[in-house]
Write a protein that holds these residues in place. Structure first.
Motif, PDB file in Angstrom:
ATOM      1  N   MET A 103       0.625  -1.295   0.088  1.00  0.00           N
ATOM      2  CA  MET A 103      -0.192   0.182  -0.082  1.00  0.00           C
ATOM      3  C   MET A 103       0.943   1.229   0.001  1.00  0.00           C
ATOM      4  N   PHE A 104       2.042   1.333   0.441  1.00  0.00           N
ATOM      5  CA  PHE A 104       3.192   2.374   0.447  1.00  0.00           C
ATOM      6  C   PHE A 104       3.336   2.541  -1.007  1.00  0.00           C
ATOM      7  N   PRO A 105       3.056   3.836  -1.419  1.00  0.00           N
ATOM      8  CA  PRO A 105       3.370   4.405  -2.601  1.00  0.00           C
ATOM      9  C   PRO A 105       4.729   3.990  -3.204  1.00  0.00           C
ATOM     10  N   PRO A 106       5.014   3.399  -4.268  1.00  0.00           N
ATOM     11  CA  PRO A 106       6.430   2.951  -4.642  1.00  0.00           C
ATOM     12  C   PRO A 106       7.189   4.083  -4.911  1.00  0.00           C
ATOM     13  N   PRO A 150       0.353  -1.865   8.502  1.00  0.00           N
ATOM     14  CA  PRO A 150      -0.789  -1.391   8.563  1.00  0.00           C
ATOM     15  C   PRO A 150      -1.355  -1.426   9.996  1.00  0.00           C
ATOM     16  N   GLU A 151      -0.360  -1.675  10.890  1.00  0.00           N
ATOM     17  CA  GLU A 151      -0.429  -1.947  12.317  1.00  0.00           C
ATOM     18  C   GLU A 151       0.760  -2.239  12.968  1.00  0.00           C
ATOM     19  N   VAL A 152       0.725  -1.796  14.503  1.00  0.00           N
ATOM     20  CA  VAL A 152       1.948  -2.047  15.083  1.00  0.00           C
ATOM     21  C   VAL A 152       1.715  -3.053  16.133  1.00  0.00           C
ATOM     22  N   PRO A 153       2.310  -4.330  15.654  1.00  0.00           N
ATOM     23  CA  PRO A 153       2.219  -5.545  16.446  1.00  0.00           C
ATOM     24  C   PRO A 153       2.585  -5.190  17.895  1.00  0.00           C
ATOM     25  N   ASP A 154       2.060  -6.262  18.802  1.00  0.00           N
ATOM     26  CA  ASP A 154       2.505  -6.049  20.193  1.00  0.00           C
ATOM     27  C   ASP A 154       3.911  -6.450  20.401  1.00  0.00           C
ATOM     28  N   GLU A 159       5.276   4.380  14.711  1.00  0.00           N
ATOM     29  CA  GLU A 159       4.742   5.697  14.526  1.00  0.00           C
ATOM     30  C   GLU A 159       3.955   5.942  13.445  1.00  0.00           C
ATOM     31  N   PRO A 160       2.632   6.686  13.156  1.00  0.00           N
ATOM     32  CA  PRO A 160       1.903   6.862  11.956  1.00  0.00           C
ATOM     33  C   PRO A 160       2.852   7.663  11.127  1.00  0.00           C
ATOM     34  N   ARG A 260     -15.330   4.827  -0.388  1.00  0.00           N
ATOM     35  CA  ARG A 260     -13.972   5.227  -0.271  1.00  0.00           C
ATOM     36  C   ARG A 260     -13.456   4.660   1.046  1.00  0.00           C
ATOM     37  N   ARG A 261     -12.345   4.075   1.331  1.00  0.00           N
ATOM     38  CA  ARG A 261     -11.952   3.768   2.461  1.00  0.00           C
ATOM     39  C   ARG A 261     -10.254   3.942   2.569  1.00  0.00           C
ATOM     40  N   SER A 262      -9.605   4.082   3.728  1.00  0.00           N
ATOM     41  CA  SER A 262      -8.399   4.519   4.137  1.00  0.00           C
ATOM     42  C   SER A 262      -7.744   3.616   5.212  1.00  0.00           C
ATOM     43  N   VAL A 263      -6.386   3.672   5.247  1.00  0.00           N
ATOM     44  CA  VAL A 263      -5.670   2.635   5.922  1.00  0.00           C
ATOM     45  C   VAL A 263      -4.444   3.362   6.577  1.00  0.00           C
ATOM     46  N   GLU A 264      -4.112   3.702   7.711  1.00  0.00           N
ATOM     47  CA  GLU A 264      -3.303   4.349   8.172  1.00  0.00           C
ATOM     48  C   GLU A 264      -1.987   3.109   7.978  1.00  0.00           C
ATOM     49  N   LEU A 265      -0.776   3.772   7.610  1.00  0.00           N
ATOM     50  CA  LEU A 265       0.242   2.893   7.754  1.00  0.00           C
ATOM     51  C   LEU A 265       1.327   3.712   8.845  1.00  0.00           C
TER      52      LEU A 265
END
Length: 304
Positions: A103-106, A150-154, A159-160, A260-265
């Motif tokens: 998902m991160f833009p190349p 897309p998430e910070v694992p335990d 940081e966003p 439309r959807r969005s995801v925080e990386l």
């Protein structure tokens, strides 16, 4: 045992580059006799005539030119080795490993690596392109130093870094575009193009699966091409299909709901506290590339 020292090779290269023994001696901070002796030692120990007298000037022989070019390469590599060793002594690893969600833009990823490499003579960055939970095992097993996920694992700190918008799209000729308004129920009758989770412990993507008629790919580029050809619909990151939207190869579906959807990386460190200068430098390059691209996008929007 080396027959010829690096200092002797430097003398030879210095003579050729400067154009004379006298100028080479001045540049190297040595006496002219020591420079002349060094070149003579090379000729004696290799059995190769480096120079021949032409009039009142010494010129390179064909063999001498070949030796000179190899000597320049040797000295260049020696210099690179010394600088690389100095960087490693400061904590800049010989290789950095990054997991980057697709998902991160190349374009931003490449810009960040260019920024990171700009001030480093030697750099090796290995990028693992992951899907959904694919980054998790790489972090836990210590196979990467950083992850864009897309998430910070335990057990990890992150940081966003950016938010990615997704659009529901299909080819202009797809039957869904014949509808005035598309609902989730309408989607169930058509092929949903999915990217396979690259993780061993695959995450639940139920919210993203809206049709049982799924076609699953491993590569985003293949899925986008399938959409262009009218095989099905999908939600794609807007940054990945900007050109397709401009040219009309893909068209946003007229969705009535959950469009439309969005995801925080997040930028996740394998060891946030003990991260080396090299890892921190790569992280900052990623932040800077995102900020740079965001400011350009904001300026573009103000002029729209």
């Amino acid at each position: 045992m080396l027959l010829i020292s690096l200092e002797q090779w430097r003398a030879l290269v210095g003579v050729v580059d400067a154009g004379s023994y006298a100028l080479a001696a001045e540049a190297l901070g040595k006496s002219q006799s020591s420079v002349s002796y060094a070149v003579a030692q090379i000729e004696e120990r290799t059995g190769v005539q480096i120079f021949r007298i032409q009039g009142r000037k010494a010129v390179l022989t064909a063999e001498g030119k070949a030796v000179y070019l190899r000597a320049r390469y040797l000295l260049s590599e020696t210099n690179r080795l010394e600088k690389a060793a100095a960087q490693m002594a400061l904590g800049h690893e010989a290789e950095l490993r990054l997991a980057a969600d697709i998902m991160f833009p190349p374009a931003i990823l490449i810009e960040a690596i260019q920024r990171h490499a700009a001030n480093r003579l030697t750099v090796r960055v290995e990028v693992f392109e992951t899907v959904v939970s694919g980054f998790s095992g790489l972090l836990e097993d210590g196979k990467v130093d950083l992850a864009i996920a897309p998430e910070v694992p335990d057990g990890f700190l992150g940081e966003p870094i950016m938010r990615v918008s997704f659009l529901p799209v299909a080819a202009p000729t797809h039957p869904l575009h014949k509808l005035d308004q598309v609902t989730l129920h309408d989607l169930r009758d058509h092929h949903h193009l999915i990217i396979r989770d690259s993780g061993e412990r695959r995450a639940d993507q139920g919210a993203w699966h809206v049709s049982q008629n799924r076609i699953v790919f491993s590569q985003t580029s293949t899925s986008i091409e399938a959409a262009r050809r009218g095989l099905g619909f999908s939600w794609f990151a807007e940054t990945l299909i900007e050109e397709d939207l401009k040219t009309g190869a893909l068209k946003e579906l007229p969705m009535a709901e959950r469009a439309r959807r969005s995801v925080e990386l997040f930028l996740v460190f394998r060891d946030a506290v003990g991260a080396s200068p090299g890892v921190r430098a790569l992280a900052e390059a990623l932040r800077s590339a995102v900020r740079s691209r965001s400011s350009v996008s904001s300026e573009y929007c103000r002029t729209c």
